[in-house]
Scaffold this motif. Structure first.
Motif, PDB file in Angstrom:
ATOM      1  N   GLU A   3      -0.891  16.229  -1.802  1.00 31.69           N
ATOM      2  CA  GLU A   3      -1.984  16.133  -0.847  1.00 31.69           C
ATOM      3  C   GLU A   3      -2.817  14.886  -1.147  1.00 31.69           C
ATOM      4  OE1 GLU A   3      -2.649  18.035   1.749  1.00 31.69           O
ATOM      5  OE2 GLU A   3      -0.937  19.361   1.389  1.00 31.69           O
ATOM      6  N   PHE A   4      -3.401  14.315  -0.093  1.00 35.12           N
ATOM      7  CA  PHE A   4      -4.160  13.073  -0.231  1.00 35.12           C
ATOM      8  C   PHE A   4      -5.248  13.203  -1.289  1.00 35.12           C
ATOM      9  CE2 PHE A   4      -7.767  10.375   0.806  1.00 35.12           C
ATOM     10  CZ  PHE A   4      -7.173   9.138   0.979  1.00 35.12           C
ATOM     11  N   HIS A   5      -6.019  14.286  -1.256  1.00 36.19           N
ATOM     12  CA  HIS A   5      -7.155  14.425  -2.180  1.00 36.19           C
ATOM     13  C   HIS A   5      -6.726  14.732  -3.608  1.00 36.19           C
ATOM     14  CE1 HIS A   5     -10.141  13.830   0.846  1.00 36.19           C
ATOM     15  NE2 HIS A   5      -9.698  14.816   1.582  1.00 36.19           N
ATOM     16  N   ASP A   6      -5.430  15.003  -3.821  1.00 30.69           N
ATOM     17  CA  ASP A   6      -4.923  15.195  -5.180  1.00 30.69           C
ATOM     18  C   ASP A   6      -4.421  13.892  -5.789  1.00 30.69           C
ATOM     19  OD1 ASP A   6      -5.436  17.922  -5.110  1.00 30.69           O
ATOM     20  OD2 ASP A   6      -3.475  18.384  -4.222  1.00 30.69           O
ATOM     21  N   LEU A   7      -4.356  12.841  -4.976  1.00 30.58           N
ATOM     22  CA  LEU A   7      -3.905  11.542  -5.477  1.00 30.58           C
ATOM     23  C   LEU A   7      -4.999  10.879  -6.300  1.00 30.58           C
ATOM     24  CD1 LEU A   7      -2.258  10.099  -2.228  1.00 30.58           C
ATOM     25  CD2 LEU A   7      -1.057  10.970  -4.240  1.00 30.58           C
ATOM     26  N   PRO A   8      -4.640  10.042  -7.273  1.00 33.82           N
ATOM     27  CA  PRO A   8      -5.653   9.238  -7.970  1.00 33.82           C
ATOM     28  C   PRO A   8      -6.381   8.322  -6.979  1.00 33.82           C
ATOM     29  CG  PRO A   8      -3.540   9.143  -9.112  1.00 33.82           C
ATOM     30  CD  PRO A   8      -3.284   9.797  -7.792  1.00 33.82           C
ATOM     31  N   GLN A   9      -7.614   7.922  -7.334  1.00 29.29           N
ATOM     32  CA  GLN A   9      -8.419   7.093  -6.443  1.00 29.29           C
ATOM     33  C   GLN A   9      -7.698   5.810  -6.037  1.00 29.29           C
ATOM     34  OE1 GLN A   9     -11.559   7.100  -5.017  1.00 29.29           O
ATOM     35  NE2 GLN A   9     -11.851   9.270  -5.444  1.00 29.29           N
ATOM     36  N   ASP A  10      -7.009   5.163  -6.987  1.00 31.27           N
ATOM     37  CA  ASP A  10      -6.370   3.896  -6.636  1.00 31.27           C
ATOM     38  C   ASP A  10      -5.256   4.103  -5.619  1.00 31.27           C
ATOM     39  OD1 ASP A  10      -4.914   5.238  -8.629  1.00 31.27           O
ATOM     40  OD2 ASP A  10      -3.874   3.392  -9.214  1.00 31.27           O
ATOM     41  N   GLU A  11      -4.530   5.210  -5.705  1.00 28.70           N
ATOM     42  CA  GLU A  11      -3.464   5.473  -4.739  1.00 28.70           C
ATOM     43  C   GLU A  11      -4.042   5.817  -3.374  1.00 28.70           C
ATOM     44  OE1 GLU A  11      -0.303   8.057  -5.906  1.00 28.70           O
ATOM     45  OE2 GLU A  11      -0.380   7.415  -8.003  1.00 28.70           O
ATOM     46  N   ARG A  13      -6.789   4.653  -2.118  1.00 28.67           N
ATOM     47  CA  ARG A  13      -7.270   3.425  -1.492  1.00 28.67           C
ATOM     48  C   ARG A  13      -6.130   2.506  -1.076  1.00 28.67           C
ATOM     49  NH1 ARG A  13     -11.824   3.003  -5.954  1.00 28.67           N
ATOM     50  NH2 ARG A  13     -12.144   0.818  -5.405  1.00 28.67           N
ATOM     51  N   ARG A  14      -5.019   2.531  -1.822  1.00 28.91           N
ATOM     52  CA  ARG A  14      -3.865   1.722  -1.406  1.00 28.91           C
ATOM     53  C   ARG A  14      -3.259   2.248  -0.101  1.00 28.91           C
ATOM     54  NH1 ARG A  14      -2.806   0.849  -7.105  1.00 28.91           N
ATOM     55  NH2 ARG A  14      -1.570   2.764  -7.223  1.00 28.91           N
ATOM     56  N   VAL A 114      -6.168  -6.746  -3.875  1.00 34.48           N
ATOM     57  CA  VAL A 114      -7.356  -6.013  -3.411  1.00 34.48           C
ATOM     58  C   VAL A 114      -7.930  -5.139  -4.521  1.00 34.48           C
ATOM     59  CG1 VAL A 114      -8.332  -4.490  -1.646  1.00 34.48           C
ATOM     60  CG2 VAL A 114      -6.373  -5.945  -1.081  1.00 34.48           C
ATOM     61  N   PHE A 115      -7.153  -4.175  -5.012  1.00 37.22           N
ATOM     62  CA  PHE A 115      -7.739  -3.164  -5.888  1.00 37.22           C
ATOM     63  C   PHE A 115      -8.309  -3.749  -7.172  1.00 37.22           C
ATOM     64  CE2 PHE A 115      -7.500   0.128  -9.188  1.00 37.22           C
ATOM     65  CZ  PHE A 115      -8.298   1.091  -8.609  1.00 37.22           C
TER      66      PHE A 115
END
Length: 332
Positions: A3-11, A13-14, A114-115
């Motif tokens: 799920e999107f909200h289970d991804l790390p922040q950097d992923e 945003r990518r 970017v990141f």
């Protein structure tokens, strides 16, 4: 699939970076943050509607909610501004730069281009804010906040209450439009169902619909509508308009549109307006455009836009903030 909200922040945003660039290009190279988020809901094949619109109870503001997606969304916009793909026209609007227009998203190295450089800028700003607070403390002067404290990326990648607090402050400080929409949403959710239906009819009246004083006014037994009205065109033809108002938290699905269309049949309405404090699923959007009788959908974002346009129970004010980069004490 994660799920999107289970991804790390950097992923997260990518995933968001190319979607923002795609949407701003689609919208003509310039858009408000609210318009970008709205178009993401309508056209993104990477991030689903439920992820964008999901709400959680605020840990710091009892009775209020926030959208977890807003934090990586606003961080991503600022990352693209920091790295020169977008420019800030004002606190509402961003525009593509030449760099943003020309970037090839098929070969775009999101981490390198970017990141990572944006991460360095976030940390520079966090360090600057810390220095300002320490300087104010040494001088026994209460600091005057001109922007919300900027989190480091390490803080943003943590989990728990600290993130939720940041999510509550950063988007609002970045975009007064979103702050207004959030406060309006909470105010509308605080109304009784009858009061919200009255608000919906008043809003539709401001849109040019003459409200029928009898149909859809009763609290019960209203035949599945929450208001009824008439629009007379320049050719003096009158169109019957049915109104539905839902003070909901969850997403409105297509069966609700079908039920409303059935209620329209009872009153021979040629046109429908469905108003909700939340949002509509993609299936609901498709259902609203099916058949010969269209249903106009007004979600929470559109309600805020219309309330501002018609000054309905609102008052416009102007606020001024200082340019922290120019007035920074280390600047020579």
């Amino acid at each position: 699939m994660t799920e999107f909200h289970d991804l790390p922040q950097d992923e997260q945003r990518r995933l968001i970076y190319p979607e923002i660039i795609r949407v701003v290009r689609l919208l003509g190279g310039r858009a408000t943050r609210a318009q970008i988020r709205e178009e993401l809901k309508n056209s993104s094949r990477v991030i689903d509607v439920e992820t964008i619109t999901a709400e959680k109870d605020s840990p710091n503001r009892p009775g209020e909610t926030f959208r977890p997606f807003d934090f990586p969304f606003y961080m991503s916009i600022k990352d693209l501004v920091f790295t020169g793909y977008l420019s800030d026209e004002d606190r509402h609007t961003v525009a593509l730069t030449d760099k943003g227009r020309e970037v090839d998203m098929n070969s775009w190295d999101l981490t390198k281009e970017v990141f990572k450089p944006a991460r360095a800028e976030w940390n520079r700003r966090a360090k600057r804010n810390k220095q300002l607070r320490e300087a104010n403390s040494e001088n026994s002067v209460q600091p005057v906040e001109t922007e919300a404290p900027v989190p480091t990326v390490e803080q943003a990648e943590d989990t728990g209450d600290a993130i939720e607090q940041t999510e509550m402050s950063l988007p609002e400080s970045e975009d007064p439009e979103t702050e207004f929409q959030s406060r309006l949403h909470n105010a509308l959710m605080g109304l009784t169902p009858i009061r919200f239906e009255e608000f919906a009819r008043e809003l539709v009246k401001e849109m040019g619909v003459t409200i029928d004083p009898d149909l859809g006014i009763k609290a019960t037994g209203d035949g599945g509508i929450d208001g009824f009205g008439y629009v007379t065109g320049d050719d003096f033809r009158t169109t019957r308009v049915a109104i539905q108002a839902k003070r909901w938290q969850g997403t409105v699905s297509s069966p609700e549109i079908d039920r409303f269309r059935g209620a329209m049949d009872k009153f021979n309405a040629e046109y429908g307006i469905f108003i909700t404090t939340s949002d509509f699923s993609q299936d609901a959007v498709r259902a609203s455009r099916s058949y010969t009788r269209m249903v106009t959908l007004i979600n929470g974002t559109k309600i805020a836009e219309l309330v501002r346009r018609y000054h309905l129970h609102t008052q416009e004010v102007t606020a001024w903030v200082l340019d922290d980069d120019f007035f920074h004490p280390d600047r020579v």
